[in-house]
Structure formats: structure tokens, C-alpha cells
Design an enzyme around this catalytic site. Sequence first.
Site, PDB file in Angstrom:
ATOM      1  N   ASP A 315      -0.516   1.171   2.170  1.00 44.42           N
ATOM      2  CA  ASP A 315      -1.456   2.259   1.941  1.00 44.42           C
ATOM      3  C   ASP A 315      -1.017   3.558   2.635  1.00 44.42           C
ATOM      4  O   ASP A 315      -1.022   3.648   3.865  1.00 44.42           O
ATOM      5  CB  ASP A 315      -2.861   1.844   2.443  1.00 44.42           C
ATOM      6  N   LYS A 364      -9.747  -0.902   0.200  1.00 43.85           N
ATOM      7  CA  LYS A 364      -9.581   0.380   0.888  1.00 43.85           C
ATOM      8  C   LYS A 364     -10.323   0.360   2.224  1.00 43.85           C
ATOM      9  O   LYS A 364      -9.832   0.863   3.233  1.00 43.85           O
ATOM     10  CB  LYS A 364     -10.136   1.472  -0.027  1.00 43.85           C
ATOM     11  N   LYS A 422      -9.971  15.636  -2.147  1.00 45.14           N
ATOM     12  CA  LYS A 422     -10.836  14.645  -1.498  1.00 45.14           C
ATOM     13  C   LYS A 422     -11.568  15.327  -0.360  1.00 45.14           C
ATOM     14  O   LYS A 422     -10.988  16.082   0.406  1.00 45.14           O
ATOM     15  CB  LYS A 422     -10.008  13.488  -0.975  1.00 45.14           C
ATOM     16  N   LYS A 494      -1.263   3.491   6.397  1.00 42.24           N
ATOM     17  CA  LYS A 494      -2.581   3.323   7.026  1.00 42.24           C
ATOM     18  C   LYS A 494      -2.740   1.985   7.735  1.00 42.24           C
ATOM     19  O   LYS A 494      -3.315   1.915   8.808  1.00 42.24           O
ATOM     20  CB  LYS A 494      -3.620   3.392   5.906  1.00 42.24           C
TER      21      LYS A 494
HETATM   22  P1  NAD Z   1      -3.958   7.335 -10.041  1.00 42.63           P
HETATM   23  O1  NAD Z   1      -5.083   6.465 -10.498  1.00 42.63           O
HETATM   24  O2  NAD Z   1      -3.917   8.728 -10.499  1.00 42.63           O
HETATM   25  O3  NAD Z   1      -2.578   6.664 -10.417  1.00 42.63           O
HETATM   26  C1  NAD Z   1      -2.370   5.307 -10.479  1.00 42.63           C
HETATM   27  C2  NAD Z   1      -1.568   4.985 -11.721  1.00 42.63           C
HETATM   28  O4  NAD Z   1      -1.277   3.602 -11.706  1.00 42.63           O
HETATM   29  C3  NAD Z   1      -2.310   5.248 -13.042  1.00 42.63           C
HETATM   30  O5  NAD Z   1      -1.537   6.081 -13.850  1.00 42.63           O
HETATM   31  C4  NAD Z   1      -2.490   3.870 -13.656  1.00 42.63           C
HETATM   32  O6  NAD Z   1      -2.422   3.912 -15.040  1.00 42.63           O
HETATM   33  C5  NAD Z   1      -1.343   3.126 -13.044  1.00 42.63           C
HETATM   34  N1  NAD Z   1      -1.452   1.671 -12.960  1.00 42.63           N
HETATM   35  C6  NAD Z   1      -2.517   0.883 -12.707  1.00 42.63           C
HETATM   36  N2  NAD Z   1      -2.171  -0.413 -12.697  1.00 42.63           N
HETATM   37  C7  NAD Z   1      -0.839  -0.457 -12.926  1.00 42.63           C
HETATM   38  C8  NAD Z   1       0.113  -1.489 -13.006  1.00 42.63           C
HETATM   39  N3  NAD Z   1      -0.239  -2.751 -12.865  1.00 42.63           N
HETATM   40  N4  NAD Z   1       1.378  -1.159 -13.237  1.00 42.63           N
HETATM   41  C9  NAD Z   1       1.775   0.129 -13.398  1.00 42.63           C
HETATM   42  N5  NAD Z   1       0.915   1.155 -13.335  1.00 42.63           N
HETATM   43  C10 NAD Z   1      -0.371   0.873 -13.088  1.00 42.63           C
HETATM   44  O7  NAD Z   1      -3.997   7.244  -8.444  1.00 42.63           O
HETATM   45  P2  NAD Z   1      -3.219   8.137  -7.377  1.00 42.63           P
HETATM   46  O8  NAD Z   1      -4.133   9.191  -6.890  1.00 42.63           O
HETATM   47  O9  NAD Z   1      -1.900   8.507  -7.906  1.00 42.63           O
HETATM   48  O10 NAD Z   1      -3.062   7.082  -6.198  1.00 42.63           O
HETATM   49  C11 NAD Z   1      -2.195   5.999  -6.381  1.00 42.63           C
HETATM   50  C12 NAD Z   1      -2.436   4.920  -5.361  1.00 42.63           C
HETATM   51  O11 NAD Z   1      -2.121   5.415  -4.063  1.00 42.63           O
HETATM   52  C13 NAD Z   1      -3.862   4.419  -5.316  1.00 42.63           C
HETATM   53  O12 NAD Z   1      -3.877   3.027  -5.147  1.00 42.63           O
HETATM   54  C14 NAD Z   1      -4.394   5.065  -4.076  1.00 42.63           C
HETATM   55  O13 NAD Z   1      -5.444   4.332  -3.456  1.00 42.63           O
HETATM   56  C15 NAD Z   1      -3.170   5.089  -3.195  1.00 42.63           C
HETATM   57  N6  NAD Z   1      -3.276   6.083  -2.144  1.00 42.63           N
HETATM   58  C16 NAD Z   1      -3.317   7.407  -2.454  1.00 42.63           C
HETATM   59  C17 NAD Z   1      -3.429   8.335  -1.434  1.00 42.63           C
HETATM   60  C18 NAD Z   1      -3.444   9.814  -1.707  1.00 42.63           C
HETATM   61  O14 NAD Z   1      -3.595  10.587  -0.830  1.00 42.63           O
HETATM   62  N7  NAD Z   1      -3.234  10.227  -2.921  1.00 42.63           N
HETATM   63  C19 NAD Z   1      -3.542   7.904  -0.127  1.00 42.63           C
HETATM   64  C20 NAD Z   1      -3.500   6.547   0.140  1.00 42.63           C
HETATM   65  C21 NAD Z   1      -3.345   5.659  -0.879  1.00 42.63           C
END
Ligand code: NAD
Length: 538
Positions: A315, A364, A422, A494
Site C-alpha cells: 500500500d 484499507k 482526497k 503504508k
Molecule cells: P483506480 O481505481 O483509478 O485504478 C485501478 C485500476 O485497476 C482500474 O483501472 C481498474 O480497472 C484496474 N483493475 C482492477 N482489478 C484489476 C485486475 N485484477 N487486474 C488489472 N487491473 C485491475 O485506482 P487508483 O487511484 O489508480 O489507485 C490504485 C490502487 O492504489 C488502489 O488500490 C489504491 O487503494 C492504491 N493506493 C493509491 C494511493 C494514492 O494515493 N493514489 C495511495 C495508496 C494506495
Amino acid sequence: DPTAQRRPLESIQVESPNLTYAEDALYAKYTFHSASVDKVQGQDGHVRYQVKPVEKHLEFKTERKVPKTGLMLVGLGGNNGTTLTATVLANRHNISWGTTNGIQTPNYIGSLVRASTMRLGVDSNGDDVHVPISDVLPMVHPNDLVIGGWDISGVPLDQAMRRAKVLEYDLQRQLAPLMAEYKPLPSIYYPTFINANQEDRADNVIPGSDKQAHLEQIRRDIREFKAKNELEQVVVLWTANTERYSLLLDGVNDTADNLLAAIKNSHDEVSPSTIFAVASILEGVPFINGAPNNALVPGAIALAEREGSFIGGDDFKSGQTKVKSVLAEYLVNAGIKPRLIASYNHLGNNDGKNLSAPAQFRSKEISKASVVDDMVASNHLLYKKLDKKKADSADGFVKGASTETPDHCIVIKYLPACGDSKKAIDDYTSEIGMGGQNTLAIYNVCQDSLLATPLIIDLCLLAELMTRVTYKEEGSKDFERLYSVLGLLSYMLKAPLTKPGRPPINSLNRQRQALEAFLRACLALQPSSDLVNFTQLN
Ligand code: NAD
């Protein structure tokens, strides 16, 4: 060809009998100092600490040639995937864009490797000399990364970038033709692992329900990507939706062989993220989990150890939790006792939408909650040990908590109008002297994907570097690879994954110090110290 030069200029030259510059590698002799402590209770009841300084004589070898490296993102079409690709392309092609504030040029702000410095030492005037982290050892330049990956949503990246609503219109407009060339590979979709509200995105999935066939397909994808782009190294990084936790079941995902058998039998509890982890481990390429789901189940960790592959997680630590890991440390190290930490978030991107179901939110919550554990455990003057009976009934986040813990709650709400910004509101209420109280109220607004993108870059560059560093103890013949779980990546994560049985380090300061100490050790330099400032030495 921007990737032609694989051996960057090394701007630091260490003159030391302990560092040898060979054609292919740097050989650094390094004495690691630590202290071994025994806690002894005397007959008078007093606890005494018997400390023995320990020295380990090590040698680090760092290969100097930087490999042509690919970064394969799982979740390439998401907010992070598209923002990362756009950032690299804008930097590589030097694309500037107009904003209401004027012309903006591309950069890697937010990247520890590309935008931060470390103190190398002092010059002859006694002034500190700082150098970019990227200059300390030969590292991949992010502009040179070949990007690819998978997504269950098949739209090309120009459309995916538009859907993400992160980047300015004028930048999107210029990047669109370049982004359109990227199309995610079909991915693995097991609907029970992510929120049902994601179903309408899933138009690009590997058919069937045979998990062994899925594993083999992902392995083939990695090999083909490597061959097609003539890559010497690939890093696979999960930035797809947060999945629910997989149940940890004896006989299913507890050992390497059981996990491989569970994949063969298409067991229900094997998640897509675990299949990507196993595929990467078997292909010998680093796998990093940027989401909180437990992709790296015990069987996957054991497999990585067995195969000598590298893994890291879990994470990204981008906003609120990064602040928490700093604030909790500051308070506890200042002798102030946080009694209550309440964290409220609302966000409006697809990540928030996915997190709006209890099972995904729970992943989360666990990852966000663990960040203060080691700070609490470090100060027994503030946080008293609980007796066994109380510990069993303690309503803390630490399972079987043996010490008091602050009340700690995490709330995440999906409010679409927020978009990718966020908003996090935190209350830290602490006990101060003589029964007084101190409240810190923090309001943190961050563009999520613009904070996460540089972390993805750092994770990739550092993981690649760690594949090129080997070490041995004095007297042994062969150099060994670093331990499979890359704990040194914790600064960006994290809920840092550690060697089973070892506690994670959450303190951002300690995480950074560890990284700096590692980079310095590879140059046969001891960790930086300010001791000299408090003496009359020069
Ligand atoms: P998002 O939902 O925009 O992107 C995730 C992508 O993953 C989507 O396009 C979805 O279609 C795809 N997806 C889902 N299941 C899949 C699979 N099995 N195989 C391939 N693709 C798949 O989310 P995001 O904002 O880009 O964040 C991505 C991840 O990072 C999330 O899990 C989020 O919790 C984690 N994260 C993000 C942040 C941040 O600051 N942006 C911080 C910590 C963790």
C-alpha cells in the site's frame, strides 16, 4: 535513443581503501555496528540492560551497469497507471502545458530518488554538501522506463487518462496521441475480490476460470514484454483496485507448495493479486504491492524466499498516513502521549468508489491502522503494559495487544464530486503534562494520483537497484542477494511487509535513515552523524 547509455556518469568518487572501483561493480568493505542488549532483572527488582557492541564485517557489491528496465503496472488504466505513464512521457518528451498560472514544465517532484537530496558530508569550510539521491549509486532514470501492464478495463490510455480527470486539459491534449499507443493487456478478474460496482469496467479480461492457465498467461506476458522491448529487467507493480483480504487458510496459501497447488486447483481464495505476485516471483522479477490487499500471502513470501525473487509491499504511503507516521513519531518521541487519533477521509475517484464496500474498506483500514503500532511499542513510559486478562479483552487494533494503545479510528467515504482530490481530516488528541490535553487538527487535501505517481517511480527504481546489490560477510566466498522482502522500500509503503516474525518499521525518519545508510554502505561510508557539531573536533 534515450536508453542507449546504460552506464550513467558517476558524479561521486570515494577515495577510500575500502572502496574498489572495478569495471563492472563497486566493491565496498563496510563494518556494520549495532548493539546487542540483554534485559536482566536483578535480585533487588531493578531492570538492568547489558549492552554489547557488535561489529559485522561485510562487503557490498553494486553492479554499475544500469539495465534497460520495464515497469509493468497491474491497473495500468487507472488513475495512478495513467498519471504515471503521462508523467514519464511528459518528462521524456519535455512537454510543457499552459495553465491558469502560466506555463508548467514536467518534473518528478515528490520522488525521493529524483527530487530529494542527502547529506554526503562537509566541505573544507565545514559546510554540509548535499547530493541528489539519484546520484549516489548508478540508478535507472525514470525517463528510460519502458511502461506496460494490464487492466480489466481495455480502453487505451488516452481515454483512460481523460476518465481519470487528474491532469490539466492542455497537457492531456498534447499527450493524447502518445498515450493512445498504450493499451492494457487483458487481466484476471475474479469479481468477489473487488467491489461489485467495478463490474462495468471489466471488458478486458482473460477468459475462463482456470487459475493455473491465468498464472501461465501472466508469466507469458512478462516474458513477451521483456523480449519485445529487449529489456534486461522488469518490475511488476500492483496499482489495481484494492481487493478484499484473501482468507489465510492452512493447506491453501500457507506454504509455497500449497499455494502453487491451490492455483492448480483454482481455489476460491487465490486472488488476482496473488497470481500476479506468484507469476513475477516465478519469472524472477520484483513484485511490489501498492494496495493494501494481502497479495503476498505467507505462501507467496515463502515462494519468493525459495526462488530468491524480490517482493515488497503493502500500500503506497502517500498522504494522510505519511503525515501520521511523522506526527505519531514526533509526539511519542517528544514524550507526549497520543490518546486518540481519528482520521476521516472523503474522496471521489474510482479508488474511493471501490473502497465503498465493507470488505475492500477493511483492507484499507487495517493497512492505515498499523502505522502507529511501533511508535506506541517504543515508549513503555507512556504506554503501559496490559496484564494478560486486560490484553485479551483490549479493543485495540493490535491483535492480542500487550500495551495500551491510542483510540484510533479510520473512516473513508466516497463522494464523487471530490474527484481525485482526497480530503483527509485528522484529530490527534494527546495527553500532555500534568493531565493537560493537546489537540492537533489537520486538514490534508492532496491530489492522490499526483502523490502516488512519484512513489511508484521510487519503488521501481529502488527495487531495480536492490537487484544489483549483493553482499557477503568477511571470510565467505560468495556474494548473496539481499533478503527477498525488500524492507528498505518501507518509506513508500503504508504497511511495510517484513521478514515473517520481524516487526515493521513505520517511522518515516527511521525508514529514510535506513535507506541512506544502505546507499552509503554501498560506497563504504558510515551513516551520516552530527556528532562532530557538538564537539571541538573539525
Ligand atoms: P483506480 O481505481 O483509478 O485504478 C485501478 C485500476 O485497476 C482500474 O483501472 C481498474 O480497472 C484496474 N483493475 C482492477 N482489478 C484489476 C485486475 N485484477 N487486474 C488489472 N487491473 C485491475 O485506482 P487508483 O487511484 O489508480 O489507485 C490504485 C490502487 O492504489 C488502489 O488500490 C489504491 O487503494 C492504491 N493506493 C493509491 C494511493 C494514492 O494515493 N493514489 C495511495 C495508496 C494506495
